[in-house]
Write a protein that holds these residues in place. Structure first.
Motif, short mmCIF file in Angstrom:
data_model
loop_
_atom_site.label_atom_id
_atom_site.label_comp_id
_atom_site.label_asym_id
_atom_site.label_seq_id
_atom_site.Cartn_x
_atom_site.Cartn_y
_atom_site.Cartn_z
N UNK A 153 44.07 95.53 71.43
CA UNK A 153 44.54 96.19 72.65
C UNK A 153 44.25 95.34 73.89
N UNK A 154 43.02 94.82 74.02
CA UNK A 154 42.67 94.03 75.20
C UNK A 154 43.50 92.75 75.29
N UNK B 37 31.49 88.90 78.55
CA UNK B 37 31.92 87.69 77.83
C UNK B 37 33.41 87.43 77.99
N UNK B 38 34.18 88.48 78.20
CA UNK B 38 35.63 88.34 78.33
C UNK B 38 36.07 88.20 79.78
N UNK C 248 35.83 91.17 68.81
CA UNK C 248 34.76 91.92 68.15
C UNK C 248 34.73 93.37 68.62
N UNK C 249 34.70 93.57 69.93
CA UNK C 249 34.63 94.95 70.45
C UNK C 249 35.91 95.72 70.14
N UNK D 59 27.64 84.91 70.59
CA UNK D 59 27.19 85.62 71.78
C UNK D 59 28.15 86.75 72.17
N UNK D 60 29.41 86.67 71.78
CA UNK D 60 30.36 87.73 72.15
C UNK D 60 30.16 89.00 71.32
#
Length: 407
Positions: free
Chosen positions: A61-62, A279-280, A44-45, A271-272
């Motif tokens: 990317x993450x 959250x990660x 999401x982010x 919730x994320x």
């Protein structure tokens, strides 16, 4: 050269061979699961940043970084397993000193601060968490130092304090210098277990436990954020969740509740969406609970239990004392930290920052964990008969091919 094994050696060989299979299997599954869950928890982010900054490459990317770290770790693990134990014994001091030096960088301008902790270091554009590698270095160094001592020598305060006690305190102090109490707890467990297994008198253990408890209370009392976490924990034991100003633990509870038995589905966590902090990272177990449900959580717990069982079997059956001490410290690091993390996320313990090994996002943690497993494999494979038992007899492939070609 063929070595005749006694019945006891054959028993140890078979147990350790089975333990190696369990350890490797659990490690690989947890690593793959971790990469998948990091991809889900950060999607999401990452996608929102890609849209806001018009940068399509930022969408994954993450997850791509975590995949890269996983590949690096999985390459380093067999390399570490191939190095003879004699090399590790010889290199224990240099590795420990280098790790302490790296940890000391948290006191320099290179330090990177996040959520009150400065336990990260920026090195040439790469952020490293030195304490993760210090765990491995301390386990190796302390096992080699303590492994040379007899149980009688462990009753002599001077022989224990120099250099083992001084080195252990130096490592713990380096971690606390970065204000990372969560990681310091893991160090205390590792060091305490090593001394206890080596035969330190129980009265010393009791005194050290009291000292550690007093220091922990003081560290909590002098830091407002730590004190608030503890107070929130006790307050949440007697009240219902606050829907207007929920805490991190309350968001995690909602995630578990939403997931139920079977979960809402991989990638479907609510919730994320910038509700659940970390959250990660430290709270990724809540995302697992929401997306994969109770069954997914039980599967993760089972994998860590399998990993722990395999490591304990190596501790119980390996012939060398220093190896048993080392593997025991690795077990309490990986499995003990996992249990503490899951208890924090489930609201059983107050919030303190420790990642879920192999699963939480973080290159330093993932690579250090895989390196630790690699060293464990190196030591376990040198038990008499173990490495040879994994080799296929000569002519196996030729015999199989001839059988297939026979009409």
């Amino acid at each position: 050269m063929n070595v005749t094994l006694t019945a006891k050696d054959e028993r140890a060989r078979d147990v350790i061979r089975h333990a190696i299979v369990l350890v490797v299997s659990a490690t690989l599954i947890l690593t793959v699961l971790g990469i998948v869950m990091v991809f889900s928890a950060t999607s999401v982010t990452s996608i929102s940043q890609a849209v806001v900054y018009d940068n399509p490459s930022a969408r994954f990317a993450d997850a791509s970084r975590q995949l890269t770290f996983g590949i690096i770790g999985l390459v380093l693990m067999p390399i570490a397993a191939a190095i003879p134990p004699s090399v590790y014994k010889w290199a224990a001091w240099p590795i420990f000193i280098a790790a302490l030096g790296l940890q000391s960088l948290v006191l320099t301008p290179l330090a990177h601060t996040s959520r009150g902790n400065s336990n990260w270091v920026n090195l040439g554009g790469i952020t490293v968490q030195p304490s993760e590698f210090l765990k491995l270095a301390v386990a190796l160094w302390l096992a080699v130092i303590i492994g040379r001592k007899t149980r009688e020598e462990m009753k002599n305060p001077r022989l224990v304090a120099v250099p083992a006690g001084i080195g252990a305190v130096a490592a713990l102090g380096g971690v606390l210098a970065g204000r990372d109490v969560g990681t310091a707890i893991i160090f205390v467990l590792m060091i305490g277990l090593c001394f206890w297994l080596a035969g330190i008198p129980f009265k010393w253990v009791a005194v050290l436990a009291v000292v550690v408890g007093i220091v922990a209370v003081l560290l909590i009392a002098v830091e407002a954020s730590r004190l608030n976490r503890v107070l929130d924990y006790f307050e949440n034991l007697f009240i219902t969740p606050d829907i207007y100003d929920p805490t991190q633990s309350e968001y995690a509870m909602w995630a578990f509740g939403t997931g139920g038995i079977g979960g809402v589905g991989l990638g479907a966590s609510r919730e994320k969406w910038n509700y659940l902090p970390e959250a990660h990272n430290d709270f990724i177990f809540a995302v697992i609970g929401e997306e994969l449900g109770l069954f997914g959580c039980l599967a993760v717990i089972l994998l860590f239990l399998v990993l722990g069982y395999g490591l304990v079997q190596i501790v119980a059956y390996h012939k060398e004392m220093w190896v048993r001490l080392f593997v025991a410290m690795i077990a309490i690091w990986l499995v003990g930290q996992a249990i503490l993390n899951m208890m924090v996320v489930a609201g059983v313990l107050p919030v303190f920052g420790v990642p879920l090994p192999f699963i939480s996002q973080g290159g330093s943690s993932l690579i250090a964990c895989l390196l630790a497993i690699g060293v464990v494999l190196s030591l376990a494979l040198r038990q008499p008969g173990v490495a040879k038992s994994f080799r296929l007899p000569r002519g196996t492939f030729q015999s199989t091919a001839s059988l297939r070609s026979t009409p």
